[in-house]
Enzyme design. Structure first.
Site, PDB file in Angstrom:
ATOM      1  N   GLU A 146      33.761  42.882  25.997  1.00  0.00           N
ATOM      2  CA  GLU A 146      33.798  41.587  26.678  1.00  0.00           C
ATOM      3  C   GLU A 146      34.716  40.579  25.991  1.00  0.00           C
ATOM      4  O   GLU A 146      35.341  39.756  26.668  1.00  0.00           O
ATOM      5  CB  GLU A 146      32.379  41.029  26.830  1.00  0.00           C
ATOM      6  CG  GLU A 146      31.523  41.762  27.863  1.00  0.00           C
ATOM      7  CD  GLU A 146      31.026  43.135  27.417  1.00  0.00           C
ATOM      8  OE1 GLU A 146      31.135  43.456  26.214  1.00  0.00           O
ATOM      9  OE2 GLU A 146      30.531  43.901  28.266  1.00  0.00           O
ATOM     10  N   HIS A 206      19.098  41.624  32.343  1.00  0.00           N
ATOM     11  CA  HIS A 206      19.849  41.529  33.605  1.00  0.00           C
ATOM     12  C   HIS A 206      19.321  40.350  34.413  1.00  0.00           C
ATOM     13  O   HIS A 206      19.298  40.406  35.641  1.00  0.00           O
ATOM     14  CB  HIS A 206      19.733  42.820  34.425  1.00  0.00           C
ATOM     15  CG  HIS A 206      20.335  44.016  33.754  1.00  0.00           C
ATOM     16  ND1 HIS A 206      19.678  44.739  32.785  1.00  0.00           N
ATOM     17  CD2 HIS A 206      21.546  44.607  33.896  1.00  0.00           C
ATOM     18  CE1 HIS A 206      20.455  45.729  32.374  1.00  0.00           C
ATOM     19  NE2 HIS A 206      21.596  45.671  33.030  1.00  0.00           N
TER      20      HIS A 206
END
Ligand code: TPP
Length: 676
Positions: A409, A478
């Site tokens: 990322e 999540h």
């Protein structure tokens, strides 16, 4: 491969003329004398902080001499005094930074000295964070390659920077795409006080093999050896053969910075030993032996340099101090002025859901903007994103405009900074907001500050998309909300759509904006939020809230999934005789204060709802602003209804249901507020 270690290099074999050699010598000497002067100014108390390149001159001048600054890019680091001088910056440019003057081309006195930036020479702005430049260099190199240019990028740092994950992520990406980038590592054996044996396993150059590129060790105190290695790497990159890692072995003669005391960790004998390998006298001796440098010429060069430095100090020390600390937070500052006063009529059009609107928005944007690129993990076809948001983009626009990245990322954001730095409209996707944190540094320390720290000379048309939020049994990793972390950071804009039309229109505004924008998608709404699909080109301005319902008794302020819950709650409240306004913020930064103010003045009671947890959540800021600026309009304190301070939402429905805000919860809080 080892080049030049303790060996003599024949300059004619490198294609260097006598004039070229004199030029190399001159630049090395300029850097050395400039360094000595900087250090003296510091010791005299005339400048607070300096960093020197003494000892590294051969590495830096040899490297810069191998590129063409009119087309090649440089991503240097703080020790690169000699590099930037050789790449075209002047002594005056350097001293303007040392004295932190208005005329400092790098940052106008905003950054410490040696944080180079010069768009005219393709020298990209740098901050102080070790290693972040490597993924950014890959982004620049990606765009140079995609545009068909034969230009290259030189990115460099100390050996200490090769321990950072960003370095490894960048090496990997450069290897995958065979990017025209040269990683130059200046190995001076210490990262501040930490010696090589305590920071490096194995050999830096050998790591290159694992990333699919050649690794070269070069004598960093031999300018010809460095030039030779660099010239070969540049040629390789220009020919499309990909990246090279060069490890230049060298040594710094001064302490790490003017604030460091190197006697604590290096013996004087060791420093003395390396002084005997000083790149400047050694090169001078070579030039004298070759009868290229006469005593007369040597004296002329030295006198010229001393004069140049004296002039630069004189011109900069008394030049104006910078006076404006506020400008250039954004390239396009958005200050909302008009409140939204009516509920927008629904657009005409076939119905679709939020993810379809997003997908359509990207297709239309990429069709409208030839240069726009989209990338991230699983973004490319055939998968087209784990939520199918990017489906069809690779097929429609090619694999160089919509492509996959490794799971890295920091790299994704860093590459985005680099591509955006070249002017490319850049959309970087982070697969889930929960996994954006490795990119935090690139977002917060780099993207958000690029415009400010370069005194407005660099800007980044970069949008970062990421799905966030709970209520979908996504559990702790999540389901997270991240808006508060980033809303705190000056230099970022943040939007959260809640309808298909807004998803489409806000994305367009985000991409067309010249500043970094974080575009957070409430993934619970991907298929749940339905509405008319907007016409091509529809855009929703940044900094403009939407009135979802107009009522006089109280205001519910929300965004994302909670904006839908708030409308449902308002319907229930209506049946119970409470007439609520619902304001969907859409844009968290800039905040549409005029619309909040108008709603507060109309209703005098405010409930702020978000699914993020409570402490220092986004609602705290909204409540504080209302209390500070609209106190006299209030009939009750602003109230927050949020998730509690628990680490995100657990997997079991029975647990998630205890924490995730509900329509009933909003109704309950609103009724209580109404009774106040
Ligand atoms: C991410 C990060 N961690 C720590 C620091 C503090 N710091 C500044 S310079 C430095 C040493 C860097 O050493 P190296 O990369 O070998 O370069 P050199 O200074 O030796 O040229 C450290 C630890 C920083 N600026 N950034």
């Amino acid at each position: 491969m080892t080049l030049g270690l303790d060996s003599v290099i024949d300059h004619t074999a490198l294609g260097l003329s006598n004039d070229d050699l004199i030029d190399l010598y001159r630049k090395m000497l300029l850097a050395r004398k400039l360094d000595e002067r900087m250090w003296a100014l510091n010791r005299q108390g005339r400048v607070p902080f300096v960093v020197s390149s003494s000892g590294h001159e051969a590495t830096q001048v040899g490297a810069a001499a191998a590129i063409d600054p009119s087309k090649d890019w440089s991503m240097p680091y703080y020790r690169d005094v000699a590099y930037v001088l050789a790449a075209g910056m002047s002594a005056e440019d350097v001293f303007a930074g040392v004295f932190a003057k208005e005329s400092d081309p790098s940052s106008g006195g905003r950054q410490m000295p040696n944080h180079w930036s010069e768009p005219e020479l393709n020298i990209f702005t740098q901050g102080s964070v070790i290693g972040v430049q490597y993924p950014q260099a890959c982004g620049v190199a990606y765009e140079l390659q995609r545009s068909g240019s034969d230009a290259v990028v030189v990115v460099d740092g100390g050996e200490g920077s090769t321990s950072e994950g960003d370095w490894h992520e960048a090496m990997n990406f450069a290897g995958i795409h065979k990017l025209p980038v040269i990683f130059l590592i200046q190995n001076n054996l210490y990262a501040i006080s930490v010696p090589a044996v305590e920071e490096l396993a194995g050999t830096i150059a050998d790591r290159a093999i694992g990333y699919g590129m050649p690794g070269v060790v070069v004598d960093g105190n031999n300018v010809l050896a460095v030039y030779g290695a660099m010239a070969a790497a540049v040629e390789r990159a220009r020919a499309g053969d990909g990246p090279t890692l060069i490890e230049a072995k060298t040594y710094r003669y001064y302490a790490h910075t003017s604030d460091d005391d190197d006697k604590l960790y290096r013996s004087r004998e060791e420093v003395e030993l390396w002084r005997r390998k000083d790149p400047i006298p050694n090169f001078k001796q070579y030039l004298v032996e070759q009868r290229i440098l006469s005593e007369k010429l040597e004296q002329e060069i030295e006198a010229e340099i001393i004069g140049e430095i004296a002039d630069a100090v004189k011109a900069t020390e008394s030049s104006p101090d910078p006076s404006d600390a506020y400008s250039h937070v954004f390239k396009r500052e958005i200050v909302p002025t008009e409140p939204v006063t009516s509920v927008e009529p629904e657009l005409e059009g076939a119905s679709g859901n939020l993810i379809e609107a997003l997908n359509k928005s990207m297709h239309d944007l990429m069709a409208d903007h030839d240069d726009m690129i989209v990338f991230g993990e699983d973004v490319a076809d055939p998968k087209g994103g784990v939520f199918k948001a990017t489906k069809g983009l690779t097929e429609a626009f090619g694999e160089d405009r919509s492509f996959n990245t490794p799971i890295a990322e920091a790299l994704v954001i860093g590459v985005g900074i680099g591509t955006a730095a070249t002017g490319t409209m850049t959309l970087a996707e982070i697969q889930f907001a929960d996994f954006i944190q490795p990119g935090f540094d690139q977002i917060v320390s780099e993207a958000a500050r690029t415009h400010y720290r370069s005194n407005g000379r660099w800007s980044l048309p970069l949008t970062i998309r990421t799905p966030y939020g709970g209520g979908i049994h996504g559990a702790l990793y999540h389901s997270q909300s991240i808006e508060a972390f980033y809303a705190h950071v000056p230099g970022l804009k943040i939007v959260i759509p809640s309808t298909p039309a807004d998803a489409y229109g806000l994305l367009r505004s985000a991409l067309e904006d010249p500043d970094p924008v974080m575009y957070l998608e409430p993934k619970k709404l991907y298929r749940l939020a339905k509405g008319p699909m907007p016409p091509a080109g529809h855009s929703v301005p940044l900094g403009k809230a939407a009135l979802r319902r107009a009522g006089n008794d109280l205001t519910i302020i929300a965004y994302g999934t909670m904006a839908h819950f708030a409308v449902e709650a308002a319907d229930v409240l209506g049946e119970r005789g409470i007439d609520a306004t619902v304001l969907d913020l859409r844009s968290l930064k800039p905040l549409d204060w005029p619309s909040i103010e108008a709603a507060v003045q109309r209703t005098s009671k405010v409930l702020i709802v978000h699914e993020d947890n409570r402490f220092l959540g986004y609602g705290a800021e909204v409540a504080a602003q209302i209390a500070e600026k609209s106190f006299e309009w209030l009939d009750a304190p602003p109230v927050r209804y949020t998730a509690p301070d628990v680490p995100s939402f657990p997997f079991a429905a029975s647990l998630e249901n205890q924490l995730f805000p509900t329509v009933d919860g909003i109704v309950e809080h609103a009724e209580k507020l109404h009774r106040f």
